[in-house]
Motif scaffolding. Structure first.
Motif, short mmCIF file in Angstrom:
data_model
loop_
_atom_site.label_atom_id
_atom_site.label_comp_id
_atom_site.label_asym_id
_atom_site.label_seq_id
_atom_site.Cartn_x
_atom_site.Cartn_y
_atom_site.Cartn_z
N SER A 70 -5.05 -13.36 6.79
CA SER A 70 -5.89 -12.93 5.76
C SER A 70 -5.88 -11.59 5.33
CB SER A 70 -7.41 -13.27 5.89
OG SER A 70 -7.84 -12.74 6.90
N GLN A 71 -6.70 -10.83 4.48
CA GLN A 71 -6.85 -9.44 4.13
C GLN A 71 -5.52 -8.86 3.72
OE1 GLN A 71 -8.54 -8.01 8.19
NE2 GLN A 71 -10.27 -7.72 7.23
N TYR A 72 -5.36 -9.05 2.43
CA TYR A 72 -4.27 -8.56 2.06
C TYR A 72 -4.46 -8.35 0.09
CZ TYR A 72 0.47 -7.69 0.30
OH TYR A 72 1.71 -7.16 -0.23
N ARG A 73 -4.44 -7.17 -0.01
CA ARG A 73 -4.93 -6.71 -1.44
C ARG A 73 -4.29 -7.44 -2.74
NH1 ARG A 73 -4.00 -0.34 -3.73
NH2 ARG A 73 -4.92 -1.03 -5.66
N TRP A 74 -3.16 -8.30 -2.31
CA TRP A 74 -2.51 -9.01 -3.41
C TRP A 74 -2.44 -10.35 -2.99
CZ3 TRP A 74 -0.47 -4.26 -1.67
CH2 TRP A 74 -0.46 -3.07 -2.69
N PRO A 93 5.27 -1.77 4.01
CA PRO A 93 4.88 -3.20 4.52
C PRO A 93 3.75 -3.36 5.14
CG PRO A 93 6.41 -2.26 5.92
CD PRO A 93 6.28 -1.19 5.00
N CYS A 94 2.62 -3.20 4.34
CA CYS A 94 1.26 -3.58 4.90
C CYS A 94 1.18 -5.00 4.96
CB CYS A 94 0.32 -3.02 4.00
SG CYS A 94 0.26 -3.56 2.44
N ARG A 151 -10.75 0.63 12.46
CA ARG A 151 -11.23 0.30 11.01
C ARG A 151 -10.94 1.24 9.94
NH1 ARG A 151 -17.86 -1.00 10.96
NH2 ARG A 151 -17.75 -3.06 12.13
N ALA A 152 -10.66 2.53 10.50
CA ALA A 152 -10.20 3.39 9.39
C ALA A 152 -8.78 3.20 9.17
CB ALA A 152 -10.19 4.98 10.15
N VAL A 153 -7.74 2.68 10.06
CA VAL A 153 -6.53 2.05 9.94
C VAL A 153 -6.47 1.18 8.67
CG1 VAL A 153 -4.45 0.99 10.63
CG2 VAL A 153 -5.59 2.91 12.06
N ALA A 154 -7.50 -0.05 8.98
CA ALA A 154 -7.45 -1.05 8.16
C ALA A 154 -7.72 -0.64 6.56
CB ALA A 154 -8.53 -1.97 8.62
N SER A 155 -8.76 0.35 6.72
CA SER A 155 -9.03 1.00 5.30
C SER A 155 -7.92 1.64 4.64
CB SER A 155 -10.23 1.86 5.30
OG SER A 155 -10.70 2.38 4.20
N ALA A 156 -7.19 2.47 5.48
CA ALA A 156 -6.15 3.13 4.80
C ALA A 156 -4.87 1.96 4.23
CB ALA A 156 -5.21 4.12 5.78
N ILE A 157 -4.77 0.86 5.04
CA ILE A 157 -3.74 0.08 4.65
C ILE A 157 -3.98 -0.70 3.26
CG2 ILE A 157 -2.91 -2.25 5.36
CD1 ILE A 157 -2.88 -1.44 8.29
N ALA A 158 -5.66 -0.76 3.31
CA ALA A 158 -5.88 -1.40 2.13
C ALA A 158 -5.83 -0.43 0.90
CB ALA A 158 -7.49 -1.77 2.09
N ARG A 186 0.35 -14.74 -0.98
CA ARG A 186 1.68 -13.80 -1.30
C ARG A 186 2.08 -13.16 -0.09
NH1 ARG A 186 -0.28 -11.82 -5.75
NH2 ARG A 186 1.18 -12.82 -7.03
N LYS A 187 0.96 -12.73 0.70
CA LYS A 187 1.33 -12.20 2.11
C LYS A 187 2.27 -13.03 2.90
CE LYS A 187 -1.05 -9.92 5.94
NZ LYS A 187 -2.29 -9.61 6.67
N GLN A 188 1.66 -14.33 2.86
CA GLN A 188 2.21 -15.38 3.85
C GLN A 188 3.77 -15.60 3.37
OE1 GLN A 188 -0.26 -18.79 3.76
NE2 GLN A 188 -1.87 -17.68 4.92
N ALA A 189 3.81 -15.52 1.80
CA ALA A 189 5.26 -15.81 1.18
C ALA A 189 6.33 -14.65 1.77
CB ALA A 189 5.09 -15.94 -0.23
#
Length: 289
Positions: free
Chosen positions: A262-266, A250-251, A234-241, A270-273
């Motif tokens: 899912s779960q991409y700030r932008w 490259p998050c 969870r802490a890792v996911a929070s830091a990535i965000a 766009r993440k899939q692209a």
């Protein structure tokens, strides 16, 4: 050669196609159905999708299945090898040499007092690109689609570097953009510097992200394991965000262990692209930065 504006327009079309195909993946939409949704001819869609991504819409469907994502996650030997080299900020990324530097304690406390930061926006492969940099490197790289998105990013920059002198310079931002996203170049890789501002833990996570090779996927749990912190997912996911430098840090290569993108700030499209382009380029033997 397409202009930056044309590239941006094509990204918007491909993003719409990605969203449509992702939502209707189970029914395997035809090219005719997809073209009708995007609002262009089948021929035009097939051409820009393939030119832009290196794969056809049909191959995209195959790539973004959960089964394929899970297979890529299980194939962690490349990731393990990269991480075994150490979590330095100087790894190769998209044929560019990325040198990650941290803000000094004094810079952190002073909120950038005495610094000049130039910022601006320009069209890119992934929508409008916002870039801010000072003499030590890029300190913010983000994406947006509407004008309000840029307003919000400027407000973020003002908060992150409250005491710095902020100067609008779209031309300089475009020059940085060309260095980062210069596609298909045989020139000697250019060294890019990024300036990271965060806690010690966030720094470790962002440096770990730099070790994930282009075209590879990593789960949040795998990244936590690689850092020797298997209970800190969870802490890792929070830091990535909290990553402020999209694409270069490259998050977008981190996905859920279930294969979900899912779960991409932008934005998930766009993440899939980004992943689609990296995967397609590696399959065709081309080099894209």
């Amino acid at each position: 050669m397409n202009t930056a504006a044309e590239q941006h327009a094509n990204y918007q079309r491909v993003a719409r196609a990605i969203h449509y195909l992702s939502a209707r993946q189970a029914t395997q939409p035809s090219l005719a159905e997809l073209a009708a949704h995007v609002g262009i001819s089948e021929f035009h869609l097939q051409r820009i999708f393939t030119e832009w991504a290196g794969v056809s819409p049909k191959q995209f469907l195959q790539f973004l299945t959960k089964q394929n994502a899970k297979r890529l996650l299980r194939s962690s030997s490349v990731l393990d090898s990269a991480l075994a080299c150490g979590l330095s900020g100087s790894g190769r990324l998209h044929d560019l040499m990325i040198k990650a530097e941290r803000v000094t304690p004094g810079e952190y406390r002073s909120m950038g007092a005495g610094l000049q930061i130039h910022y601006g926006s320009c069209p890119s492969l992934y929508g409008y690109c916002f870039i801010a940099a000072n003499h030590r490197g890029i300190c913010k790289l983000a994406f947006y689609d509407e004008a309000q998105g840029e307003v919000e990013l400027i407000a973020e920059l003002e908060q992150e570097w409250a005491a710095a002198e902020l100067i609008r310079d779209d031309r300089r931002a475009a020059a940085f953009h060309d260095t980062v996203f210069n596609a298909r170049s045989n020139a000697k890789p250019e060294k890019l510097r990024v300036l990271l501002k965060g806690t010690e833990f966030q720094m470790k996570v962002w440096e770990a992200l730099l070790a994930i090779p282009a075209g590879e996927l990593c789960s949040y749990q795998q990244l936590a394991d690689s850092m020797g912190m298997p209970t800190s997912t969870r802490a890792v996911a929070s830091a990535i965000a909290r990553n402020n430098i999209a694409y270069l840090i490259p998050c977008h290569r981190v996905i859920r262990g279930t294969g979900e993108f899912s779960q991409y700030r932008w934005g998930s499209e766009r993440k899939q692209a980004m992943l689609l382009r990296e995967h397609g380029i590696s399959d065709t033997g081309l080099v894209v930065s």
